[in-house]
Design a protein around this motif. Structure first.
Motif, PDB file in Angstrom:
ATOM      1  N   PHE A 180       0.853  -1.196   0.000  1.00 32.68           N
ATOM      2  CA  PHE A 180       0.000   0.000   0.000  1.00 32.68           C
ATOM      3  C   PHE A 180       0.882   1.237   0.000  1.00 32.68           C
ATOM      4  N   SER A 181       0.301   2.366  -0.409  1.00 29.77           N
ATOM      5  CA  SER A 181       0.993   3.655  -0.346  1.00 29.77           C
ATOM      6  C   SER A 181      -0.036   4.761  -0.163  1.00 29.77           C
ATOM      7  N   PHE A 182       0.356   5.791   0.578  1.00 29.07           N
ATOM      8  CA  PHE A 182      -0.522   6.934   0.830  1.00 29.07           C
ATOM      9  C   PHE A 182      -0.242   8.050  -0.173  1.00 29.07           C
ATOM     10  N   ASP A 183      -1.250   8.917  -0.387  1.00 29.15           N
ATOM     11  CA  ASP A 183      -0.971  10.156  -1.098  1.00 29.15           C
ATOM     12  C   ASP A 183      -0.331  11.138  -0.118  1.00 29.15           C
ATOM     13  N   THR A 184       0.070  12.308  -0.592  1.00 24.02           N
ATOM     14  CA  THR A 184       0.805  13.248   0.267  1.00 24.02           C
ATOM     15  C   THR A 184      -0.044  13.768   1.419  1.00 24.02           C
ATOM     16  N   HIS A 222      -2.193  11.949   3.086  1.00 22.47           N
ATOM     17  CA  HIS A 222      -2.507  10.796   3.944  1.00 22.47           C
ATOM     18  C   HIS A 222      -4.010  10.644   4.186  1.00 22.47           C
ATOM     19  N   LYS A 223      -4.805  11.091   3.195  1.00 24.07           N
ATOM     20  CA  LYS A 223      -6.243  10.910   3.261  1.00 24.07           C
ATOM     21  C   LYS A 223      -6.712   9.825   2.296  1.00 24.07           C
ATOM     22  N   GLN A 224      -5.808   9.395   1.417  1.00 26.04           N
ATOM     23  CA  GLN A 224      -6.109   8.328   0.463  1.00 26.04           C
ATOM     24  C   GLN A 224      -4.996   7.290   0.511  1.00 26.04           C
ATOM     25  N   VAL A 225      -5.380   6.046   0.290  1.00 27.23           N
ATOM     26  CA  VAL A 225      -4.385   4.975   0.267  1.00 27.23           C
ATOM     27  C   VAL A 225      -4.598   4.135  -0.988  1.00 27.23           C
ATOM     28  N   LEU A 226      -3.499   3.781  -1.632  1.00 32.20           N
ATOM     29  CA  LEU A 226      -3.497   2.969  -2.845  1.00 32.20           C
ATOM     30  C   LEU A 226      -3.118   1.546  -2.449  1.00 32.20           C
TER      31      LEU A 226
END
Length: 293
Positions: A98-102, A104-108
């Motif tokens: 997983f990875s977050f956007d900058t 940290h409100k969305q996660v991929l």
């Protein structure tokens, strides 16, 4: 056989009595039941700098995303496994990474993976909005487990990925998809690499967002004229399959590799003017200079 050799053999049999008494089945060997191992998942440092996130199995099923504060070892559940249930089903995503956007409100989330050469770099990607709880699959119109190297744009509004040797950008808000390249084929490889680049230079992810999110730079490999190598795969199915891939041996034709950039909204690619024969040069690393284009 001398005395020392006999002694060593007897020690091996004594140390592993279960192996001497039990003949492992094929299922035990292939599915991992023969030897049980335990390891830790990859960790991701969070933006504040003193905490990191990782996935952990939830006893009820699926994976939680948790954070730990360095020094204090304070644990907090950032995303519970219940938030990874596919819409309209009871199926929970098996989180590979997983990875977050900058913000940290969305996660991929990367899941349902398949192996390319020796690593599972192809699969499905989902985006979870941590504020609304909305979970949506990316590239739903593309074949299953065909997406590679998905990553958020710097502002988190879009995700770029590779599928079928072409590069796509998808808007997170409405799912609008922009196809940036259309010439990807068995011989034209955009946004990823052929076997040689992965083997010799550890190159797999073949595209980069610009710092302002307006452009994507990428590698393209033209494998036309490169010799094909055949391998018999005896392990992934009941009957063997022949795998073919372009593989230049010493003194034969290499892939022609170049780097270009294209607007993330679509358009023509501008190719970087590099000196020399593209089949005789290697381009091992490429990136945008921070705070610039």
């Amino acid at each position: 056989m001398n005395t020392k050799s006999i002694f060593l053999v007897l020690c091996c049999l004594t140390a592993f009595p279960s192996y001497a008494q039990h003949v492992p089945t094929l299922e035990e060997v292939v599915n991992g039941g023969l030897i049980v191992t335990k390891g830790e998942s990859r960790v991701n440092w969070l933006s504040e700098g003193n905490s990191y996130s990782k996935k952990e199995k939830n006893p009820a099923g699926g994976y939680d995303i948790v954070s730990y504060t360095a020094g204090k070892n304070k644990r907090e559940v950032l995303i519970s496994a219940s938030m990874f249930v596919k819409p309209g089903t009871s199926d929970t995503l098996s989180v590979r990474s997983f990875s977050f956007d900058t913000s940290h409100k969305q996660v991929l989330v990367y899941t349902n993976t398949r192996r390319v050469w020796r690593y599972d770099t192809r699969g499905d990607y989902w985006v979870l909005n941590m504020e609304t709880g909305k979970l949506r699959q990316l590239g739903a119109q593309l074949p299953e487990s065909s997406l590679m190297f998905a990553k958020f744009s710097p502002d988190g509004t879009r995700v770029a990925y590779v599928s079928g040797n072409n590069i796509y950008v998808e808007y997170v808000s409405d799912g609008k998809v922009v196809q940036l390249t259309r010439d990807g084929s068995n011989t034209i490889v955009n946004g990823t690499f052929d076997w040689v680049y992965e083997e010799e230079f550890s190159c797999r992810d073949g595209f980069r967002w610009s710092p302002d999110g307006k452009y994507i730079a990428y590698w393209q490999s033209d494998t036309e004229g490169t010799g094909w190598f055949d391998i018999i795969n005896n392990v992934d199915s009941l009957y063997p399959k022949i795998l073919r891939f372009p593989y230049p041996k010493a003194g034969t034709t290499n892939s022609a590799v170049k780097v270009g950039y294209v607007a993330a909204s679509g358009g023509e690619t501008t190719w970087i003017d590099l000196p020399g024969d593209p089949r005789q040069n290697y381009i091992m690393r490429m990136d945008f200079i921070p705070e610039s284009n």
